[in-house]
Design a protein around this motif. Structure first.
Motif, PDB file in Angstrom:
ATOM      1  N   UNK A 172      40.784  41.664  35.365  1.00 22.20           N
ATOM      2  CA  UNK A 172      40.410  42.391  36.580  1.00 22.20           C
ATOM      3  C   UNK A 172      41.613  42.532  37.500  1.00 22.20           C
ATOM      4  N   UNK A 173      42.396  41.453  37.635  1.00 21.74           N
ATOM      5  CA  UNK A 173      43.588  41.498  38.486  1.00 21.74           C
ATOM      6  C   UNK A 173      44.607  42.507  37.963  1.00 21.74           C
ATOM      7  N   UNK A 174      44.803  42.531  36.648  1.00 28.66           N
ATOM      8  CA  UNK A 174      45.763  43.480  36.075  1.00 28.66           C
ATOM      9  C   UNK A 174      45.314  44.919  36.284  1.00 28.66           C
ATOM     10  N   UNK A 175      44.039  45.183  36.074  1.00 27.72           N
ATOM     11  CA  UNK A 175      43.528  46.539  36.264  1.00 27.72           C
ATOM     12  C   UNK A 175      43.622  46.948  37.727  1.00 27.72           C
ATOM     13  N   UNK A 176      43.275  46.025  38.632  1.00 31.31           N
ATOM     14  CA  UNK A 176      43.360  46.332  40.061  1.00 31.31           C
ATOM     15  C   UNK A 176      44.807  46.587  40.475  1.00 31.31           C
ATOM     16  N   UNK A 177      45.737  45.826  39.921  1.00 33.47           N
ATOM     17  CA  UNK A 177      47.150  46.016  40.251  1.00 33.47           C
ATOM     18  C   UNK A 177      47.657  47.370  39.765  1.00 33.47           C
ATOM     19  N   UNK A 178      47.209  47.793  38.586  1.00 28.20           N
ATOM     20  CA  UNK A 178      47.635  49.088  38.048  1.00 28.20           C
ATOM     21  C   UNK A 178      47.165  50.225  38.952  1.00 28.20           C
ATOM     22  N   UNK A 179      45.949  50.093  39.491  1.00 30.39           N
ATOM     23  CA  UNK A 179      45.410  51.147  40.341  1.00 30.39           C
ATOM     24  C   UNK A 179      45.799  50.999  41.809  1.00 30.39           C
ATOM     25  N   UNK A 180      46.600  49.983  42.136  1.00 32.38           N
ATOM     26  CA  UNK A 180      47.138  49.859  43.484  1.00 32.38           C
ATOM     27  C   UNK A 180      46.290  49.064  44.454  1.00 32.38           C
ATOM     28  N   UNK A 181      45.329  48.320  43.982  1.00 29.01           N
ATOM     29  CA  UNK A 181      44.504  47.494  44.863  1.00 29.01           C
ATOM     30  C   UNK A 181      45.100  46.090  44.918  1.00 29.01           C
ATOM     31  N   UNK A 182      46.113  45.923  45.754  1.00 26.81           N
ATOM     32  CA  UNK A 182      46.850  44.663  45.818  1.00 26.81           C
ATOM     33  C   UNK A 182      46.019  43.500  46.308  1.00 26.81           C
ATOM     34  N   UNK A 183      45.177  43.725  47.299  1.00 26.61           N
ATOM     35  CA  UNK A 183      44.355  42.643  47.835  1.00 26.61           C
ATOM     36  C   UNK A 183      43.357  42.115  46.828  1.00 26.61           C
ATOM     37  N   UNK A 184      42.721  43.026  46.123  1.00 26.50           N
ATOM     38  CA  UNK A 184      41.753  42.629  45.102  1.00 26.50           C
ATOM     39  C   UNK A 184      42.473  41.921  43.954  1.00 26.50           C
ATOM     40  N   UNK A 185      43.634  42.413  43.589  1.00 25.80           N
ATOM     41  CA  UNK A 185      44.403  41.792  42.509  1.00 25.80           C
ATOM     42  C   UNK A 185      44.815  40.375  42.892  1.00 25.80           C
ATOM     43  N   UNK A 186      45.265  40.195  44.119  1.00 32.42           N
ATOM     44  CA  UNK A 186      45.673  38.857  44.567  1.00 32.42           C
ATOM     45  C   UNK A 186      44.485  37.902  44.589  1.00 32.42           C
ATOM     46  N   UNK A 187      43.346  38.374  45.031  1.00 32.21           N
ATOM     47  CA  UNK A 187      42.151  37.538  45.046  1.00 32.21           C
ATOM     48  C   UNK A 187      41.712  37.147  43.649  1.00 32.21           C
ATOM     49  N   UNK A 188      41.752  38.090  42.726  1.00 31.21           N
ATOM     50  CA  UNK A 188      41.353  37.806  41.353  1.00 31.21           C
ATOM     51  C   UNK A 188      42.320  36.836  40.685  1.00 31.21           C
ATOM     52  N   UNK A 189      43.602  36.966  40.975  1.00 33.46           N
ATOM     53  CA  UNK A 189      44.585  36.029  40.415  1.00 33.46           C
ATOM     54  C   UNK A 189      44.356  34.631  40.985  1.00 33.46           C
ATOM     55  N   UNK A 190      44.044  34.550  42.264  1.00 32.95           N
ATOM     56  CA  UNK A 190      43.756  33.252  42.876  1.00 32.95           C
ATOM     57  C   UNK A 190      42.557  32.579  42.231  1.00 32.95           C
ATOM     58  N   UNK A 191      41.505  33.338  42.003  1.00 34.53           N
ATOM     59  CA  UNK A 191      40.311  32.797  41.346  1.00 34.53           C
ATOM     60  C   UNK A 191      40.641  32.381  39.915  1.00 34.53           C
ATOM     61  N   UNK A 192      41.426  33.190  39.217  1.00 30.46           N
ATOM     62  CA  UNK A 192      41.799  32.858  37.838  1.00 30.46           C
ATOM     63  C   UNK A 192      42.604  31.558  37.786  1.00 30.46           C
TER      64      UNK A 192
END
Length: 54
Positions: A11-31
């Motif tokens: 989820x973090x990788x997909x969010x990062x590809x589409x430019x959603x940095x906040x969501x990507x950072x949150x997903x990486x934190x949870x991971x």
């Protein structure tokens, strides 16, 4: 537990590809949290298993 870690990482990788940095950072934190919980539980399970055999 490890499955959920991989799911959040994807989820973090997909969010990062589409430019959603906040969501990507949150997903990486949870991971990261889930991964460390998995490692701690795996070590505890291994130690308890050794203690029961010995």
């Amino acid at each position: 537990m490890l499955h959920y870690t991989v799911v959040f990482l994807v989820i973090a990788l997909i969010a990062a590809v589409f430019g959603f940095g906040g969501i990507a950072a949150g997903a990486v934190g949870i991971a990261k949290i889930l991964f460390f919980i998995f490692v701690i539980m795996a070590i505890l399970s291994f130690v308890v298993g050794l203690m029961r055999k010995g």
